[in-house]
Design an enzyme around this catalytic site. Structure first.
Site, PDB file in Angstrom:
ATOM      1  N   MET A   1       0.830  -1.204   0.000  1.00 33.37           N
ATOM      2  CA  MET A   1       0.000   0.000   0.000  1.00 33.37           C
ATOM      3  C   MET A   1       0.867   1.258   0.000  1.00 33.37           C
ATOM      4  O   MET A   1       0.523   2.258  -0.641  1.00 33.37           O
ATOM      5  CB  MET A   1      -0.926  -0.017   1.222  1.00 33.37           C
ATOM      6  CG  MET A   1      -1.964   1.116   1.206  1.00 33.37           C
ATOM      7  SD  MET A   1      -3.113   1.001  -0.182  1.00 33.37           S
ATOM      8  CE  MET A   1      -3.061   2.686  -0.801  1.00 33.37           C
ATOM      9  N   LYS A   2       1.985   1.212   0.692  1.00 32.97           N
ATOM     10  CA  LYS A   2       2.875   2.377   0.719  1.00 32.97           C
ATOM     11  C   LYS A   2       3.404   2.690  -0.681  1.00 32.97           C
ATOM     12  O   LYS A   2       3.484   3.864  -1.072  1.00 32.97           O
ATOM     13  CB  LYS A   2       4.035   2.110   1.671  1.00 32.97           C
ATOM     14  CG  LYS A   2       5.111   3.186   1.672  1.00 32.97           C
ATOM     15  CD  LYS A   2       4.595   4.552   2.092  1.00 32.97           C
ATOM     16  CE  LYS A   2       5.751   5.531   2.230  1.00 32.97           C
ATOM     17  NZ  LYS A   2       5.287   6.906   2.479  1.00 32.97           N
TER      18      LYS A   2
END
Length: 312
Positions: free
Chosen positions: A177-178
């Site tokens: 997700m980062k």
């Protein structure tokens, strides 16, 4: 503070722009903290003054701690800290948790998790969003990959330095997700930079450009910190290096390749940062991409501050 959580002994490795603020908040809010010092002694001296203790090696941090946070550049550094001579693996005990707050390659994250699981150690990815200012204030965003039980154990510690915590999934999902988050933000940076260069080329200055975008539908917090370099010459408004941006975009490219998806916009964004990274200097920040893109196109977007041209 949760009394059970307060009994946890915390370790910290990586006292950089983000890590120093995170570690400061952990110790200020009552946790026992053992950290690994670095050549830049200022963060170490600050933490010692707040009651933390310094260790000589990563192994020593592990021996003294129940939960160890790592906040460094990326996967190669994390791997060395865990596996290298005097590394965490030599001192971790069954029941310990290692939390990687770096922006890392998810493939490496999953491999490290399996390796440490064999020792009875949980591995969590909790990468960050926002800037060193929010790290110091204890209001960072965190996206956490962990099992429900481990997340519940960690959350009181995360609450000391994060204002917004999202349990995004299991180990590896935080780093996935980062990379998606950074793809969006760094894509904005590439678009802003090219738009500013084109605007200047057709006779619209950065202040005039900004007068339309600011407070309109295209405005956002990222835009505002990004523009402070071009408009005001403020080099510290958005302290995230072009080198780290380029690294993150190469991780994104790898993730897209492994998933079998075409990622043309990600590649275009990566190439914009690749040029700026190659041109240097090494310590330039993401908003300075605009100056580089302008220069490539024969446009001077070098900002002025107090009547003087700024250097990057």
């Amino acid at each position: 503070m949760n009394t059970t959580a307060a009994s946890e002994k915390i370790g910290f490795i990586g006292l950089g722009l983000m890590g120093h603020g995170i570690a400061k908040n952990i110790v200020d809010k009552g946790y026992s903290l053992t950290f690994l010092g670095r050549k830049n002694r200022a963060p170490a001296e600050d933490l010692l003054g707040r009651g933390a203790e310094e260790a000589a090696t990563s192994r020593d941090v592990a021996v003294a701690s129940d939960i160890v946070f790592i906040c460094v550049t990326g996967s190669r550094e994390v791997e060395a800290i865990i596996r290298g001579p005097g590394g965490l693996k030599e001192g971790l005990k069954k029941g310990s948790v290692v939390v990687d707050c770096s922006t890392s390659d998810p493939t490496s994250t999953v491999a490290l998790a399996a390796e440490l699981k064999a020792l009875g150690v949980d591995y969590v990815d909790a990468p960050l969003s926002r800037t060193p200012k929010e790290a110091w204030e204890g209001t960072l965003d965190a996206m956490v990959g962990a099992s429900d039980a481990v997340f519940a154990r960690l959350k009181p510690v995360l609450d000391t330095w994060a204002g917004r915590i999202v349990h995004i999934g299991d180990t590896g999902d935080g780093h996935r997700m980062k990379l998606l988050n950074n793809f969006i933000s760094l894509g904005y940076a590439a678009i802003y930079s090219e738009a500013l260069a084109l605007a200047e080329k057709v006779g619209i200055s950065p202040p005039r450009f900004d007068s339309v975008i600011r407070n309109g539908r295209m405005d956002c917090g990222f835009y505002q910190t990004f523009m402070r370099w071009t408009l005001e010459g403020d080099r510290d408004a958005h302290k995230f290096t072009i080198a780290n941006a380029f690294k993150d975009l190469t991780y994104l490219e790898s993730m897209a390749g492994a998933a079998g998806i075409a990622n043309p916009l990600g590649n275009a964004t990566k190439n914009a940062f690749a040029g700026a990274f190659a041109a240097g200097p090494a310590d330039q920040y993401v908003p300075m991409l605009a100056t580089h893109i302008g220069k490539v196109n024969g446009v001077d977007l070098t900002p002025t501050k107090d009547g003087k041209k700024q250097t990057i």
